[in-house]
Design an enzyme around this catalytic site. Structure first.
Site, PDB file in Angstrom:
ATOM      1  N   SER A  11     -25.810   1.219   8.623  1.00  0.00           N
ATOM      2  CA  SER A  11     -25.730  -0.144   9.145  1.00  0.00           C
ATOM      3  C   SER A  11     -27.070  -0.727   9.577  1.00  0.00           C
ATOM      4  CB  SER A  11     -24.748  -0.202  10.325  1.00  0.00           C
ATOM      5  OG  SER A  11     -25.309   0.391  11.473  1.00  0.00           O
ATOM      6  N   LYS A  20     -27.334  -1.080  17.026  1.00  0.00           N
ATOM      7  CA  LYS A  20     -27.254  -2.440  16.470  1.00  0.00           C
ATOM      8  C   LYS A  20     -28.447  -3.268  16.954  1.00  0.00           C
ATOM      9  CE  LYS A  20     -23.268  -1.543  14.603  1.00  0.00           C
ATOM     10  NZ  LYS A  20     -23.123  -1.402  13.132  1.00  0.00           N
TER      11      LYS A  20
END
Length: 203
Positions: free
Chosen positions: A55, A101
């Protein structure tokens, strides 16, 4: 004369034995203190993190290992563009996990994505400092899109919108079962990669 030399030799041996014992004790003390410092460092200042998944590609690769700063956020507010480690409950695995993230939206802002462009309060967001145009285009050529369009989201006063850099592969605030996160969910600030050595350094 011989007795005097013998006596001195015995005293020397005793002193030597006592010094060895003290050296061992000092070593144990140093080892214990060092272990305590490392333990405190890992649990109160920095926390070990292994990047799992794709990710955050190309910024971070699957399997990279390093530390995140868990005390930094006590002295500064999270900022747009920061890489953070977030405490998340994964509905799929039904387990608490730590996700890596990037902060995109800040408290009070309105964020949306239209035609591959993210807008913050109606203004296009420049992400070129961490996502190159060549990588973006590569994903578009391969998957037909890079950013997934989503409707406007108004963030609360304690909410942050986080996304992975590898948008087609990232489960993040764009998804309803994740949504915006709160500051209390932000566990660590940044990643300092120590392995592999070829990418050693802070992110």
């Amino acid at each position: 004369m011989r007795k005097s030399k013998k006596k001195k030799k015995i005293e020397y041996d005793r002193d030597d034995e006592r010094t060895l014992g003290e050296d061992i004790l000092d070593f144990i003390k140093v080892f214990a203190i060092s272990a305590l410092v490392i333990l405190l460092f890992m649990h109160f200042i920095a926390y070990p993190v292994t990047v799992s998944g794709r990710s955050m590609v190309p910024t971070l690769q699957n399997g990279e290992y390093g530390f995140t700063n868990i005390i930094n956020l006590a002295f500064k507010e999270p900022a747009r563009g920061d890489i953070v480690v977030v405490n998340m409950y994964n509905e799929d695995t039904q387990q608490n996990e730590k996700w890596v993230k990037r902060i995109i939206g800040l408290p009070g802002e309105t964020i949306e994505c239209k035609n591959e462009t993210i807008y913050i309060n109606g203004k296009a967001l420049d992400e070129s400092s961490y996502i190159s145009s060549s990588y973006r285009q590569k994903m578009i050529d391969e998957y037909g899109y890079f950013n997934m369009d989503f409707s406007a989201v108004k963030l609360g006063k304690n909410q942050y919108f986080v996304m992975g850099d590898n948008r087609p592969y990232s489960k993040d605030s764009r998804y309803k079962d994740v949504g915006p996160i709160t500051k209390s969910q932000i566990f660590g600030d940044g990643i300092f990669v120590i392995w592999p050595l070829s990418v050693f350094g802070g992110k």
